[in-house]
Every structure is written in C-alpha cells, then in structure tokens.
Write a protein that holds these residues in place. Structure first.
Motif, short mmCIF file in Angstrom:
data_model
loop_
_atom_site.label_atom_id
_atom_site.label_comp_id
_atom_site.label_asym_id
_atom_site.label_seq_id
_atom_site.Cartn_x
_atom_site.Cartn_y
_atom_site.Cartn_z
N UNK A 1 -17.14 6.57 12.60
CA UNK A 1 -17.29 5.10 12.65
C UNK A 1 -16.03 4.52 13.28
N UNK A 2 -16.20 3.81 14.37
CA UNK A 2 -15.06 3.21 15.05
C UNK A 2 -15.06 1.71 14.86
N UNK A 3 -13.94 1.18 14.39
CA UNK A 3 -13.78 -0.25 14.16
C UNK A 3 -12.74 -0.79 15.12
N UNK A 4 -13.06 -1.91 15.77
CA UNK A 4 -12.09 -2.65 16.55
C UNK A 4 -11.76 -3.93 15.80
N UNK A 5 -10.47 -4.14 15.52
CA UNK A 5 -10.01 -5.35 14.87
C UNK A 5 -9.30 -6.21 15.90
N UNK A 6 -9.73 -7.44 16.04
CA UNK A 6 -9.07 -8.40 16.92
C UNK A 6 -7.96 -9.08 16.13
N UNK A 7 -6.72 -8.89 16.58
CA UNK A 7 -5.55 -9.38 15.86
C UNK A 7 -4.87 -8.24 15.13
N UNK A 8 -3.54 -8.20 15.24
CA UNK A 8 -2.81 -7.08 14.68
C UNK A 8 -1.76 -7.46 13.66
N UNK A 9 -1.95 -8.57 12.97
CA UNK A 9 -0.97 -9.02 11.98
C UNK A 9 -1.06 -8.26 10.67
N UNK A 10 -0.46 -8.86 9.63
CA UNK A 10 -0.40 -8.16 8.34
C UNK A 10 -1.77 -7.96 7.72
N UNK A 11 -2.73 -8.82 8.01
CA UNK A 11 -4.06 -8.65 7.44
C UNK A 11 -4.74 -7.41 8.03
N UNK A 12 -4.57 -7.21 9.33
CA UNK A 12 -5.10 -5.99 9.95
C UNK A 12 -4.36 -4.76 9.41
N UNK A 13 -3.06 -4.90 9.19
CA UNK A 13 -2.29 -3.78 8.64
C UNK A 13 -2.82 -3.36 7.28
N UNK A 14 -3.08 -4.34 6.41
CA UNK A 14 -3.58 -4.00 5.08
C UNK A 14 -5.01 -3.48 5.14
N UNK A 15 -5.80 -3.96 6.07
CA UNK A 15 -7.12 -3.38 6.30
C UNK A 15 -7.00 -1.91 6.69
N UNK A 16 -6.02 -1.63 7.55
CA UNK A 16 -5.83 -0.26 8.01
C UNK A 16 -5.39 0.65 6.86
N UNK A 17 -4.52 0.15 5.98
CA UNK A 17 -4.15 0.93 4.80
C UNK A 17 -5.39 1.36 4.02
N UNK A 18 -6.29 0.43 3.80
CA UNK A 18 -7.48 0.71 3.02
C UNK A 18 -8.47 1.58 3.80
N UNK A 19 -8.45 1.46 5.12
CA UNK A 19 -9.36 2.28 5.94
C UNK A 19 -9.01 3.75 5.89
N UNK A 20 -7.78 4.07 5.49
CA UNK A 20 -7.34 5.47 5.49
C UNK A 20 -8.14 6.31 4.49
N UNK A 21 -8.82 5.66 3.54
CA UNK A 21 -9.62 6.39 2.57
C UNK A 21 -11.09 6.49 2.97
N UNK A 22 -11.41 5.94 4.14
CA UNK A 22 -12.79 5.93 4.62
C UNK A 22 -12.84 6.61 5.99
N UNK A 23 -13.98 7.12 6.40
CA UNK A 23 -14.07 7.82 7.70
C UNK A 23 -14.14 6.83 8.86
N UNK A 24 -13.05 6.07 9.05
CA UNK A 24 -13.02 5.01 10.06
C UNK A 24 -11.93 5.28 11.07
N UNK A 25 -12.29 5.24 12.34
CA UNK A 25 -11.33 5.27 13.44
C UNK A 25 -10.91 3.83 13.67
N UNK A 26 -9.67 3.50 13.32
CA UNK A 26 -9.20 2.11 13.25
C UNK A 26 -8.45 1.76 14.52
N UNK A 27 -9.01 0.82 15.30
CA UNK A 27 -8.44 0.42 16.58
C UNK A 27 -8.11 -1.06 16.52
N UNK A 28 -6.98 -1.44 17.11
CA UNK A 28 -6.50 -2.81 17.04
C UNK A 28 -6.24 -3.34 18.45
#
Length: 361
Positions: A1-28
């Motif tokens: 599962x590939x996710x693209x997040x528009x915006x790379x601030x602290x909210x995206x950072x915390x999303x990425x922390x939580x994504x580490x426990x899920x099978x997500x390819x996290x792209x910003x």
C-alpha cells in the motif's frame, strides 16, 4: 500500500511514525527540503507522478498545492474528498459551508475591502476581522478596534465576526471510515494565547449537539479519515462551531498515548481498514513547545512529568511549533496540574512572549 502525503510538517511526521506499524510505503511531497517528515518518509520529487504511483493520497495541512490535490481527486485517490480542502482554503467559504448545514457559528459578514470591514465592525461594536486565506494559529486575524492597523489597506474581501464572550473552547476529534463508521475520541478542552494552542486536556464535557454538528459535517461529502472540529461555548450558553480541520490536528496530539492514535486511525480509514477503538488513559494533557530549540529544554525535568515529542524543524522562531509534551495522569485535575508545571519549566519568564504575535502580524 503506497500513501502520498501532501505536506511534510509535523503532522505528516507523526503519521509516518504510526505508519511504521502498518504495511504502508510512506511518501511525502513538500517543496521544503528540510520538512520534518523527510526524516521518516520517502521524498517525492514530481508530485503528479507521485499521485499516479500512489494507491491513496491525503494531506496533512490545508496550505498544499490544490492542483495536485485536484489531480488526485480526478484519479479517485484523494481522501478526504477535495471539497473539504477547498472549504478550508477560505474562512469565508468555511463560514458559508457551516451556514449551508445550519451549523451555528459566530455571527459574521463579508466585507469588500478594509474600509467596509471597518464600517461593519463599528456596527458590531467590538469585532474580529480576519483575512480569509492562509489563516491558522491566530494568523491574519485582528481584534477591532485595538488591532485595526493590521488589516488597514487590505484590498480583498475580509471576514468580519461579532466579538463573542467565550466561557471555554473545546474540540472533538473524530475518524470516519469508508463504510460510514464514525468514532469520536473524548473531547478536549483547549487553552490558547493570541490564537495559538498552548495546552489542552482530555476528557472534558461536550453537549450532544456538538456531536450532531460533526456528523453533519462529515456526511456532507462522505468524509474519510480523521477530522477535528473546534467549538466555542459562549457565556450565554450557545455552542458555536469555530472551524473544521479536515485532517489530523494539534488538539488530538494526546491520542498518541492511546493504542490507536488519531494518526493511526487516519491511515486505517483512508486505506479502507477497520477503525480501531482505542484503550484510553484516565486523563491526559498536552503542552505545545513553541519557539524554543531543543537545547533550551529542561529535558530531564520534562521527562519526569510526561513524554516529549520533537519535530526536528530547522529553526526555532516565536510561535513556531517545535514539539510537544504529553502527560498521562489518574485524573483531569492531576493532568492539568502537571501541564501547568510543564508550562513553567518550558517557558518560565518568557511566557507568553514566545507565543504572542509580532506587533501588527
């Protein structure tokens, strides 16, 4: 599962922390090469190509490239829907949106330029004048008549709101899945200085109509993901919606102390996964770290009271959110007392200077 997040601030950072426990390819995607989320997520160079490669596209903030979001919407990948992002692009559109859903807000009017804004504000006696675009954390809003110089000369439309005597401010953070399932985190009571959140605690009380207003907002265009709605409770008892944030939100940072935070549930929702009902602590508080570098924090004393989260921003400036502290306690009273101690440790004599707007800004 590939996710693209528009915006790379602290909210995206915390999303990425939580994504580490899920099978997500996290792209910003963020034009700022020093954006915090690049410490965790993979950087996209061409946003339109990244949209094509992603399974889902979401945004962490309203001030993102609308054309990229519009392209993701056309491809059926944007969650939440584009309508919510467009509403947040203008405070005037947001107020009209609330009116269309018969959701009560502070009485307001549109002014065609600063001179008309002054006339409307004078008629109200005391008012708040707001620049429609780009407003967050108290930016672009001015109390009339004390701060009239801040918008004098502005040529575009302005939002003029009646000044309301407020008893308290609270927020509801909810998450809606693709199947229409809606979960509400406990309400949080919020404390601001000059329009920026300084600290909050949960749980607090929220009247039933507040939940109903959130349901109306998320059902309008079948919202998917985490959403926050901020409320005023006026001294005369009115419950007024102040704003909607169609994303994860600062007033819900305390949910990181649960086993299913607002960030995790946002990810689960946008990928069509089941929303998790978290186990909740008895009480929790959150204190924003504003305008201070990491080296200036009394880290040991703060960690004795709570958990410190740091956003890795390149430069500390007054009012800039650099991190936060979460405090878990056995009661709301204990959480609030510890939060006040954290405020004292962080700011000392510099409070509230570090969270006040520059003169005229």
């Amino acid at each position: 599962m590939r996710l693209l997040v528009l915006g790379g601030g602290q909210l995206a950072l915390m999303m990425c922390w939580e994504a580490s426990r899920l099978p997500i390819d996290f792209v910003v995607y963020d034009p700022d090469s020093s954006a915090p989320a690049f410490r965790c997520g993979r950087r996209a160079v061409d946003p339109f190509a990244a949209v094509e490669e992603a399974d889902v596209v979401t945004f962490e903030f309203e001030n993102v490239d609308v054309e990229v979001a519009r392209y993701a919407e056309r491809l059926g990948k944007l969650k939440p829907p584009l309508g919510y992002l467009l509403v947040k692009k203008s405070r005037l559109e947001e107020r009209a949106f609330f009116d269309s859903l018969k959701i009560p807000t502070v009485p307001w009017r549109r002014a065609r330029g600063w001179e008309e804004a002054v006339r409307i504000a004078e008629g109200m006696g005391r008012a708040v004048v707001k620049i429609p675009a780009g407003g967050y954390d108290g930016k672009g809003q001015f109390i009339y008549p004390r701060e009239a110089a801040g918008f004098r000369g502005y040529g575009g439309d302005l939002l003029v709101e009646e000044y309301v005597d407020i008893r308290r401010e609270f927020s509801l953070v909810a998450v809606r899945g693709e199947d229409g399932d809606v979960y509400f985190y406990p309400p949080a009571e919020n404390f601001y200085v000059d329009g920026i959140l300084v600290w909050n605690y949960a749980p607090t009380k929220a009247p039933e109509e507040a939940y109903e207003y959130v349901h109306r907002l998320v059902e309008r265009w079948r919202y998917v993901g985490t959403v926050a709605v901020e409320f005023f409770e006026a001294r005369d008892g009115r419950i007024l919606v102040n704003e909607i944030a169609p994303r994860v939100h600062n007033t819900g940072h305390w949910t990181l102390e649960t086993d299913a935070s607002q960030f995790e549930n946002h990810l689960r929702a946008v990928f069509g996964m089941r929303i998790r009902r978290p186990r909740l602590p008895p009480a929790v508080a959150m204190v924003n770290i504003l305008g201070l570098s990491f080296e200036r924090l009394p880290l040991g004393e703060l960690e004795a009271l709570g958990r410190v989260y740091w956003y890795f921003k390149a430069e500390a400036r007054p009012r800039r959110k650099m991190g936060h502290v979460n405090i878990v306690a056995g009661s709301v009273e204990e959480a609030a007392a510890k939060a006040r101690r954290v405020l004292s440790l962080i700011y000392g004599r510099e409070f509230p200077k570090l969270v006040m707007r520059p003169r005229g800004g």
